[in-house]
Design a protein around this motif. Structure first.
Motif, mmCIF file in Angstrom:
data_model
loop_
_atom_site.group_PDB
_atom_site.id
_atom_site.type_symbol
_atom_site.label_atom_id
_atom_site.label_comp_id
_atom_site.label_asym_id
_atom_site.label_seq_id
_atom_site.Cartn_x
_atom_site.Cartn_y
_atom_site.Cartn_z
ATOM 1 N N THR A 99 54.175 34.731 39.655
ATOM 2 C CA THR A 99 53.519 34.199 40.446
ATOM 3 C C THR A 99 53.381 35.331 41.537
ATOM 4 O O THR A 99 52.085 35.480 42.255
ATOM 5 C CB THR A 99 53.822 32.916 41.397
ATOM 6 N N THR A 100 54.363 36.116 41.807
ATOM 7 C CA THR A 100 54.308 37.214 42.603
ATOM 8 C C THR A 100 53.377 38.399 42.190
ATOM 9 O O THR A 100 52.416 39.118 42.841
ATOM 10 C CB THR A 100 55.664 37.759 43.021
ATOM 11 N N VAL A 101 53.655 38.562 40.821
ATOM 12 C CA VAL A 101 52.670 39.658 40.213
ATOM 13 C C VAL A 101 51.420 39.190 40.142
ATOM 14 O O VAL A 101 50.469 40.218 40.725
ATOM 15 C CB VAL A 101 53.252 39.793 38.555
ATOM 16 N N THR A 102 51.067 38.095 39.992
ATOM 17 C CA THR A 102 49.564 37.502 40.083
ATOM 18 C C THR A 102 48.907 37.923 41.366
ATOM 19 O O THR A 102 47.990 38.153 41.753
ATOM 20 C CB THR A 102 49.454 36.157 39.576
ATOM 21 N N PHE A 103 49.827 37.430 42.586
ATOM 22 C CA PHE A 103 49.320 37.544 43.726
ATOM 23 C C PHE A 103 49.065 39.025 44.383
ATOM 24 O O PHE A 103 47.984 39.242 44.889
ATOM 25 C CB PHE A 103 50.203 36.830 44.850
ATOM 26 N N VAL A 104 49.918 39.553 43.833
ATOM 27 C CA VAL A 104 49.845 41.212 44.005
ATOM 28 C C VAL A 104 48.697 41.917 43.592
ATOM 29 O O VAL A 104 47.802 42.258 44.017
ATOM 30 C CB VAL A 104 51.147 42.077 43.725
ATOM 31 N N ASN A 105 48.446 41.511 42.231
ATOM 32 C CA ASN A 105 47.407 42.262 41.416
ATOM 33 C C ASN A 105 46.142 41.476 42.038
ATOM 34 O O ASN A 105 44.914 42.290 42.081
ATOM 35 C CB ASN A 105 47.352 41.762 39.875
ATOM 36 N N THR A 106 46.042 40.195 42.325
ATOM 37 C CA THR A 106 44.803 39.788 42.702
ATOM 38 C C THR A 106 44.568 40.259 44.319
ATOM 39 O O THR A 106 43.212 40.587 44.376
ATOM 40 C CB THR A 106 44.820 38.098 42.943
ATOM 41 N N TRP A 107 45.305 40.454 44.891
ATOM 42 C CA TRP A 107 45.181 41.093 46.366
ATOM 43 C C TRP A 107 44.588 42.461 46.224
ATOM 44 O O TRP A 107 43.508 42.704 46.879
ATOM 45 C CB TRP A 107 46.325 41.283 47.079
ATOM 46 N N LEU A 108 45.098 43.334 45.511
ATOM 47 C CA LEU A 108 44.564 44.720 45.107
ATOM 48 C C LEU A 108 43.226 44.583 44.525
ATOM 49 O O LEU A 108 42.406 45.571 44.906
ATOM 50 C CB LEU A 108 45.637 45.444 43.937
ATOM 51 N N SER A 109 42.914 43.617 43.581
ATOM 52 C CA SER A 109 41.690 43.635 43.164
ATOM 53 C C SER A 109 40.614 43.111 44.336
ATOM 54 O O SER A 109 39.494 43.749 44.347
ATOM 55 C CB SER A 109 41.452 42.594 42.003
ATOM 56 N N GLU A 110 41.089 42.411 45.098
ATOM 57 C CA GLU A 110 40.019 41.778 46.314
ATOM 58 C C GLU A 110 39.822 43.116 47.458
ATOM 59 O O GLU A 110 38.852 43.513 47.929
ATOM 60 C CB GLU A 110 40.873 40.879 47.344
ATOM 61 N N VAL A 111 40.964 43.947 47.430
ATOM 62 C CA VAL A 111 40.683 45.230 48.347
ATOM 63 C C VAL A 111 39.745 46.407 47.716
ATOM 64 O O VAL A 111 39.143 46.617 48.581
ATOM 65 C CB VAL A 111 42.042 45.541 48.650
ATOM 66 N N SER A 112 39.982 46.330 46.268
ATOM 67 C CA SER A 112 39.361 47.085 45.555
ATOM 68 C C SER A 112 37.837 47.067 45.802
ATOM 69 O O SER A 112 36.887 47.763 45.792
ATOM 70 C CB SER A 112 39.564 47.317 44.199
ATOM 71 N N ALA A 113 37.492 45.601 45.685
ATOM 72 C CA ALA A 113 36.118 44.909 45.527
ATOM 73 C C ALA A 113 35.421 44.978 46.780
ATOM 74 O O ALA A 113 34.356 44.527 46.989
ATOM 75 C CB ALA A 113 36.093 43.862 44.813
ATOM 76 N N SER A 114 36.090 44.708 48.040
ATOM 77 C CA SER A 114 35.669 44.524 49.170
ATOM 78 C C SER A 114 35.074 45.615 50.131
ATOM 79 O O SER A 114 35.165 46.865 49.654
ATOM 80 C CB SER A 114 36.865 44.073 50.142
ATOM 81 N N ARG A 115 34.044 45.224 50.794
ATOM 82 C CA ARG A 115 33.501 46.385 51.820
ATOM 83 C C ARG A 115 34.042 46.351 52.954
ATOM 84 O O ARG A 115 34.845 45.464 53.445
ATOM 85 C CB ARG A 115 31.963 45.914 51.691
ATOM 86 N N ALA A 116 33.860 47.515 53.695
ATOM 87 C CA ALA A 116 34.445 47.598 55.165
ATOM 88 C C ALA A 116 33.969 46.439 55.977
ATOM 89 O O ALA A 116 32.850 46.171 56.063
ATOM 90 C CB ALA A 116 34.153 49.055 55.548
ATOM 91 N N GLY A 117 35.007 45.930 56.719
ATOM 92 C CA GLY A 117 34.382 44.862 57.699
ATOM 93 C C GLY A 117 35.497 43.596 57.754
ATOM 94 O O GLY A 117 36.621 43.878 57.430
#
Length: 419
Positions: free
Chosen positions: A339-357
């Motif tokens: 579950t920790t691995v999933t959380f970290v990977n999902t967070w990194l995906s969110e950061v990669s896909a997000s725009r500034a703001g």
């Protein structure tokens, strides 16, 4: 250290040490299982400082990198000489106690006496119990015990109580052997569990002491740490010196001279620390909003903007080999939860896909879901209104892998070597 040593026996009848025993004695059931004791103490440590609480369950990965880069250290560690104080007091307790039942109470009295001795010696920074004095609940021996084994000052992984008994029995055996007429009985003295090369305690230790290491003591600690942790950053740091202006170890002015596998390990640790700092900032921002704390909403909104700028300017995610990162983590800590691995990977995906703001709704939901997954009904971002109201304004901080602790400890040892 003789059994009539004046610096330790003078506290035997000290009335200030009476009263109910501290918390450490109430955890005596841990004595027979050092690994279990360490696990429980790590849980206790989480409640010591709100800035170091592991709100999002990243502790297993944090501890993996701390163990690879700066092993043996704890946020509880203050000054290097405690790693010598504790063996000295254990040996003195074993030498002075008349029965094994008096070992633990005598050690506790000596630890309280050490507080007064350090204050009498003019020390003000890093004195454990300097304010609480004889009301101190968690004593230095519990804080530094693991480190004394980690760095080879102890030769086994036994608990404090077991080591006290071992040293007590060794003292009695050696005393009888010294008095024996049989030469064979004196060939090999019984060992007390500590490195035979451990420096001798100074006279009047419990009357007036300081954190200043003698050249011999400093050289001994440096040799022990570098020998037992030769694949860590310690040998390199002792060679180059600590950079006290560096907020994180990867900001060390001499980092470009680092070579070998640690270069990649430091880089993975740096990227993980910076990338996941955003999750901690967002967690605090959501709490500030839940509490309608306008001042902290502004603070964490600004921190979020600064973090996004750092992620972009340092290109944290672009060249990061995440497969290599997870191989390193799992090789050194296979117990990291899926579950920790999933959380970290999902967070990194969110950061990669997000725009500034502002953080996306999905990123905010990820943080809420993660806390609920970890804490259930106690999650502040769930339905725990009381938890939100009791929030003090900061939970968690950027992962440093005990770098500030290393700076303090290594500075003491380096200064001692240069005395």
């Amino acid at each position: 250290m003789s059994s009539d040593s004046s610096w330790s026996s003078k506290r035997e009848d000290d009335p200030t040490t009476t009263g109910p025993p501290p918390m450490v004695s109430q955890l005596a059931w841990l004595d027979h299982d050092e690994q279990q004791r360490r696990r429980v103490m790590r849980v206790i440590d989480q409640f010591r400082d709100e800035g170091t609480i592991d709100e999002l369950g990243l502790g297993s990965i944090r501890d993996t990198f701390a163990g690879l880069l700066l092993p043996g250290l704890s946020t509880l560690h203050t000054r290097a000489r405690y790693m010598l104080f504790i063996p000295w007091l254990v040996k003195a307790s074993a030498a002075e106690a008349q029965t094994s039942a008096k070992l633990a109470p005598l050690l506790r009295k000596m630890e309280y006496a050490l507080i007064d001795s350090l204050l009498a010696g003019g020390e003000t920074q890093g004195v454990i119990g300097g304010t609480a004095r004889n009301k101190l609940q968690r004593l230095p021996s519990g804080m530094f015990w693991s480190a004394t084994a980690h760095y080879g000052l102890r030769l086994h992984r036994k608990s404090i109580s077991s080591t006290l008994r071992l040293a007590f029995d060794a003292r009695r055996f050696n005393s009888r052997s010294d008095a024996s007429d049989d030469p064979g009985a004196r060939l090999d003295g019984a060992l007390d569990g500590f490195d035979p090369r451990l420096p001798e305690a100074p006279p009047a230790l419990l009357e007036s002491a300081t954190f200043t290491l003698s050249p011999h003591e400093a050289a001994y600690l440096r040799e022990r740490i570098c020998t037992t942790q030769d694949s860590s950053l310690f040998p390199w740091l002792f060679e180059l010196g600590v950079d006290e202006d560096a907020p994180f170890l990867w900001d060390h002015v001499g980092l470009s001279s680092l070579a070998g596998p640690l270069v990649e390990t430091v880089d993975h640790g740096r990227r993980f620390s910076i990338a996941m700092h955003g999750a901690t900032i967002l967690y605090n921002l959501l709490l500030a909003r839940a509490k309608s704390d306008d001042e902290r909403i502004d603070t964490y909104s600004g921190s979020w903007d600064d973090w996004e700028a750092e992620i972009g300017s340092k290109d944290i995610l672009g060249p990061w080999d995440l497969e290599a990162f997870w191989r390193l983590v799992h090789h050194n800590n296979p117990r990291v939860a899926p579950t920790t691995v999933t959380f970290v990977n999902t967070w990194l995906s969110e950061v990669s896909a997000s725009r500034a703001g502002a953080a996306s709704a999905s990123a905010q939901n990820l943080i809420r879901t993660r806390e609920i997954q970890l804490k259930g009904h106690r999650a502040r971002l769930g339905t725990n209104v009381a938890g939100v109201n009791s929030w003090l304004g900061q939970s968690g901080s950027q992962l440093s892998y005990n770098w500030p602790v290393a700076v303090r400890i290594l500075r003491d040892i380096i200064d001692g070597c240069e005395n």
